[in-house]
Write a protein that holds these residues in place. Structure first.
Motif, short mmCIF file in Angstrom:
data_model
loop_
_atom_site.label_atom_id
_atom_site.label_comp_id
_atom_site.label_asym_id
_atom_site.label_seq_id
_atom_site.Cartn_x
_atom_site.Cartn_y
_atom_site.Cartn_z
N GLN A 194 0.82 -1.22 0.00
CA GLN A 194 0.00 0.00 0.00
C GLN A 194 0.85 1.27 0.00
N THR A 196 1.70 3.77 -1.79
CA THR A 196 1.38 4.62 -2.92
C THR A 196 1.83 6.05 -2.65
N GLU A 197 1.82 6.86 -3.71
CA GLU A 197 2.16 8.28 -3.57
C GLU A 197 1.27 8.95 -2.53
N GLU A 198 0.00 8.54 -2.50
CA GLU A 198 -0.94 9.16 -1.58
C GLU A 198 -0.71 8.73 -0.14
N TYR A 228 10.82 8.44 -2.60
CA TYR A 228 9.82 9.48 -2.29
C TYR A 228 10.44 10.57 -1.43
N ARG A 388 8.14 6.03 -12.69
CA ARG A 388 7.72 5.69 -11.33
C ARG A 388 8.14 4.28 -10.96
N GLN A 389 8.06 3.36 -11.90
CA GLN A 389 8.39 1.96 -11.64
C GLN A 389 8.76 1.30 -12.97
N GLU A 439 0.75 -0.75 -13.85
CA GLU A 439 1.38 -1.14 -12.59
C GLU A 439 2.20 -2.40 -12.82
#
Length: 462
Positions: A194, A196-198, A228, A388-389, A439
């Motif tokens: 989990q 994530t950016e958020e 990040y 990002r990935q 993803e």
């Protein structure tokens, strides 16, 4: 009292319960740990004598009690007494994952009750999932003794607070619960699925408030956090003394990123679920110190013979010296490592590995049939700035696909730069193709594979 304990255990974190399950085996842990405190200062001759004594005991046991090995000895016209030196292990054949799969019932020692066997299954990161057995409670207790001995080198204590970023799913994604505490509040177990950016700002805030002394994790998971923090100019956690990385290969670019972002030592170790080999860095070096008390390690070349001399590359073949319920003798790990010259300045007379290149499945196959390790590829170059990935994939010789999850700032120029960069690093015998995806999933165990290699590779291809 007993009913209350059972009620508490039903609600406790699984890692806390697992740790408490070792309590009956605490004596095993204590004895192994005490031995390691002494033996890490033994001479090379003393360590070799210990290994030979332990090997003789293991072979006698396997011959008498393990049907598979009784057949191996008889088929070769051997008895355990024929193995008089560590070099004589070559008289016995290699043990492969396929052989273990086909012969597992006959690899169980007949002089142990059924209750002594704990069935374990690997995640199949080499492409071949495999089941085998630990000795219930005992194997894990011994493993803790070795791990604690390793972590002692960077000052780890059981009372220290530790953030754990390994393959855990703490709760359903929809619950919004990203972490739980375990081991009486000393470990903060954080979900790796989990991040994530958020959600990452909440992760960082919780870690800062938890004030850990160590971060333990898969390198790929710790990298998500570090990237990040770097991209958003977030200060390191002031209490963190070291990042403890294991269970995945630690690439040079990952080590540099983690050290710079967290501002501390990055400590790595190498081992496997089969518990046939364990090696870790020391206080003074990033070379891997092989525990001779844990197992016997051979580096085998393409001809099936040992490779010799510092800098030689070979497949890790290992014999565990502590698991008598399911002995794994001359087990082919499918890992490639580079030998190193010793001794280390730390004073331990342990055999050394310069580095672990990774699984055989972490090599790219060129059109000419040569293998290129993904380890030295620089994933921190400007070509990856707006990605990002990513994950590499190969199913055809000389053709490499790189799957990319783009950031909003990604442009066509990034594709051209990425292709040029990889082409330059891999050479003319590999064509690079970029594909965009939404993803990239992790393995069932929460690990991340930077290369999905669908081609069959053997040590003879090196």
């Amino acid at each position: 009292m007993k009913a209350g304990l059972l009620k508490w255990a039903s609600h406790a974190n699984p890692l806390t319960v697992k740790a408490l399950s070792l309590v009956p085996s605490y004596r095993t842990y204590r004895e192994m740990y005490a031995l390691l405190q002494r033996s890490q200062r033994w001479s090379r001759e003393e360590l070799a004598a210990y290994q030979m004594q332990a090997l003789s005991r293991l072979l006698d046991h396997a011959y008498e009690n393990v049907p598979y090995y009784r057949r191996v000895f008889r088929d070769r016209g051997l008895v355990p007494g024929d193995v008089r030196t560590l070099g004589d292990l070559e008289l016995l054949p290699f043990l492969t994952k396929e052989i273990v799969q086909a012969n597992l019932p006959d690899l169980k020692a007949r002089n142990y009750p059924e209750s002594a066997f704990e069935y374990v299954r690997t995640s199949g990161s080499t492409g071949i999932p495999m089941g085998f057995y630990y000795e219930q409670g005992v194997s894990r207790a011994r493993e803790w003794a070795f791990m604690k001995t390793q972590w002692d080198r960077v000052g780890y204590r059981f009372t220290d607070r530790c953030v754990v970023l390994r393959g855990h799913v703490v709760d359903a994604a929809s619950s919004g619960i990203y972490w739980k505490q375990a081991l009486f509040g000393r470990w903060l177990i954080m979900s790796s699925h989990q991040m994530t950016e958020e959600a990452l700002p909440a992760y960082i805030d919780r870690i800062r408030r938890f004030r850990p002394r160590f971060i333990q994790g898969y390198p790929s998971t710790a990298v998500i956090l570090a990237r990040y923090m770097r991209e958003h100019d977030i200060e390191p956690f002031p209490t963190v003394k070291a990042v403890l990385c294991g269970s995945e290969n630690l690439y040079p670019w990952q080590r540099n990123l983690l050290a710079e972002t967290f501002g501390c030592r990055v400590f790595s170790w190498y081992g496997n679920s089969e518990q046939t080999v364990l090696a870790g860095e020391c206080e003074e070096s990033t070379r891997y110190h092989i525990f001779p008390e844990y197992g016997i390690v051979e580096l085998i070349g393409r001809d099936g013979r040992p490779v010799e001399g510092p800098g030689a590359a070979g497949e890790v073949v290992a014999t565990n010296l502590t698991n008598f319920v399911c002995p794994l003798i001359r087990y082919r790990t499918m890992d490639v490592a580079i030998s190193a010259e010793g001794p280390c300045t730390c004073g331990r007379a342990y055999p050394l590995l310069e580095k672990v290149e990774g699984r055989l499945q972490e090599f790219i196959v060129t059109r000419g049939g040569h293998l290129i390790s993904v380890t030295p590829i620089n994933y921190e170059s400007g070509a990856f700035e707006n990605i990002r990935q990513f994950q590499m994939y190969q199913e055809e010789v000389g053709e490499l696909i790189i799957k990319v999850v783009r950031k909003p700032t990604y442009t066509e120029e990034d594709t051209r730069q990425l292709t040029r960069e990889l082409q330059w690093q891999l050479g003319d015998e590999v064509n690079v193709h970029v594909r965009f995806v939404d993803e990239i999933p992790r393995t069932r165990g929460g690990k991340f594979r930077y290369l999905i290699q669908e081609l069959p590779i053997s040590i003879g291809d090196l």
